[in-house]
Design a protein around this motif. Structure first.
Motif, PDB file in Angstrom:
ATOM      1  N   SER A  65       0.395  -1.252   0.148  1.00 57.02           N
ATOM      2  CA  SER A  65      -0.257   0.301  -0.221  1.00 57.02           C
ATOM      3  C   SER A  65       0.881   1.426  -0.007  1.00 57.02           C
ATOM      4  O   SER A  65       0.876   2.574  -0.506  1.00 57.02           O
ATOM      5  N   PHE A  66       2.223   0.807   0.633  1.00 55.86           N
ATOM      6  CA  PHE A  66       3.004   2.126   0.866  1.00 55.86           C
ATOM      7  C   PHE A  66       3.861   2.901  -0.575  1.00 55.86           C
ATOM      8  O   PHE A  66       4.151   3.539  -0.624  1.00 55.86           O
ATOM      9  N   VAL A  73       7.788   9.651  -2.051  1.00 58.02           N
ATOM     10  CA  VAL A  73       5.917   9.631  -2.629  1.00 58.02           C
ATOM     11  C   VAL A  73       6.367   8.531  -1.464  1.00 58.02           C
ATOM     12  O   VAL A  73       5.808   8.441  -0.747  1.00 58.02           O
ATOM     13  N   ARG A  74       6.934   7.362  -1.283  1.00 61.10           N
ATOM     14  CA  ARG A  74       6.547   6.487  -0.323  1.00 61.10           C
ATOM     15  C   ARG A  74       7.151   6.846   0.879  1.00 61.10           C
ATOM     16  O   ARG A  74       6.189   6.681   1.928  1.00 61.10           O
ATOM     17  N   THR A  75       8.237   7.413   0.968  1.00 57.76           N
ATOM     18  CA  THR A  75       7.527   8.214   2.631  1.00 57.76           C
ATOM     19  C   THR A  75       6.997   9.310   2.917  1.00 57.76           C
ATOM     20  O   THR A  75       6.774   8.663   4.251  1.00 57.76           O
ATOM     21  N   LEU A  76       6.134  10.181   1.815  1.00 60.52           N
ATOM     22  CA  LEU A  76       5.372  10.856   2.550  1.00 60.52           C
ATOM     23  C   LEU A  76       3.825   9.805   2.191  1.00 60.52           C
ATOM     24  O   LEU A  76       3.074  10.536   3.672  1.00 60.52           O
ATOM     25  N   ASN A  77       3.995   8.841   2.164  1.00 60.06           N
ATOM     26  CA  ASN A  77       2.536   7.655   2.369  1.00 60.06           C
ATOM     27  C   ASN A  77       3.099   6.573   3.193  1.00 60.06           C
ATOM     28  O   ASN A  77       1.784   6.839   3.892  1.00 60.06           O
ATOM     29  N   PRO A 113       0.646  12.234  -3.016  1.00 55.48           N
ATOM     30  CA  PRO A 113       1.726  13.081  -3.326  1.00 55.48           C
ATOM     31  C   PRO A 113       1.878  13.948  -4.711  1.00 55.48           C
ATOM     32  O   PRO A 113       1.047  12.990  -5.784  1.00 55.48           O
ATOM     33  N   ARG A 114       2.506  14.868  -4.978  1.00 54.87           N
ATOM     34  CA  ARG A 114       3.113  14.886  -6.311  1.00 54.87           C
ATOM     35  C   ARG A 114       3.970  14.829  -6.514  1.00 54.87           C
ATOM     36  O   ARG A 114       4.953  15.761  -6.636  1.00 54.87           O
ATOM     37  N   ARG A 115       3.879  13.767  -7.542  1.00 48.73           N
ATOM     38  CA  ARG A 115       5.140  13.036  -7.624  1.00 48.73           C
ATOM     39  C   ARG A 115       6.237  13.649  -8.704  1.00 48.73           C
ATOM     40  O   ARG A 115       7.670  14.213  -8.398  1.00 48.73           O
ATOM     41  N   TRP A 122      13.060  16.063  -3.637  1.00 45.46           N
ATOM     42  CA  TRP A 122      13.901  15.461  -2.687  1.00 45.46           C
ATOM     43  C   TRP A 122      14.345  15.090  -2.472  1.00 45.46           C
ATOM     44  O   TRP A 122      15.490  14.875  -0.883  1.00 45.46           O
ATOM     45  N   PRO A 123      15.714  14.775  -3.248  1.00 45.88           N
ATOM     46  CA  PRO A 123      17.073  14.706  -2.675  1.00 45.88           C
ATOM     47  C   PRO A 123      17.294  16.158  -2.379  1.00 45.88           C
ATOM     48  O   PRO A 123      18.575  16.147  -1.717  1.00 45.88           O
ATOM     49  N   LYS A 124      16.743  17.248  -2.021  1.00 45.71           N
ATOM     50  CA  LYS A 124      17.675  17.789  -1.362  1.00 45.71           C
ATOM     51  C   LYS A 124      15.884  18.511   0.148  1.00 45.71           C
ATOM     52  O   LYS A 124      16.321  19.659   1.284  1.00 45.71           O
TER      53      LYS A 124
END
Length: 184
Positions: A65-66, A73-77, A113-115, A122-124
């Motif tokens: 699901s995550f 995106v995975r972390t935000l989920n 999340p807005r991919r 995300w890298p920063k």
């Protein structure tokens, strides 16, 4: 027809096992004709499919699901799910992301999340979080200014931020016609 490209495994895992468990692992690999990596991967998949963050809820969620190929995106989920156990840093990250939701989510409900934005920013994320943590007393929008600049540098239209709500005039918040307020 193009040949299928086999993806290389890039993540490593180092384990300390007792001799009996190591023997069982070697035994399984030999008998099943698999590598130790494949035995471990399949065992993890089998167990993970039965673990849920909310096992007694109607909408229980397993790792699938995550999962998303994008780390952001995975972390935000994960951290947005109320049943997922988070630590202080993850709680702070969620607070940052929901405060600056147009940079991370499609709406202020913070569910999708807005991919494109997440993949660029995300890298920063640690840099932006540090700006927010250190500068919000003197410039509350410093992190959003930096994120906006980085999105524009990536040739992506940044969201309008901060969102400025227009004050309602007297006609917008109150109807002069009292019949509009009567429920019958």
């Amino acid at each position: 027809m193009a040949a299928a490209t086999k993806r290389a495994k890039t993540e490593t895992l180092s384990l300390r096992l007792d001799p009996k468990t190591k023997f069982m692992l070697d035994f399984l690999a030999r008998v099943q004709g698999q590598s130790i990596t494949t035995v471990v991967e399949r065992a993890v998949h089998q167990v993970a499919a039965s673990v849920s963050v909310a096992p007694f809820e109607a909408n229980d969620k397993t790792w699938a699901s995550f999962w998303d190929a994008s780390e952001g995106v995975r972390t935000l989920n994960l951290i947005a799910d109320p049943h997922y156990p988070t630590n202080f840093e993850e709680d702070e990250l969620l607070s940052f992301a929901t405060t600056h939701w147009p940079f991370f989510y499609a709406s202020d409900r913070a569910t999708s999340p807005r991919r494109a934005y997440v993949d660029i920013l995300w890298p920063k994320i640690d840099h932006y979080l540090g700006l927010w943590r250190d500068m919000r007393q003197s410039n509350y929008w410093a992190a959003s200014e930096a994120m906006r600049s980085d999105l524009e540098a990536a040739r992506v239209a940044a969201p309008d931020w901060p969102i400025i709500s227009k004050p309602k005039g007297p006609r917008e918040s109150f109807s002069a016609d009292l019949d509009d307020e009567i429920p019958f």
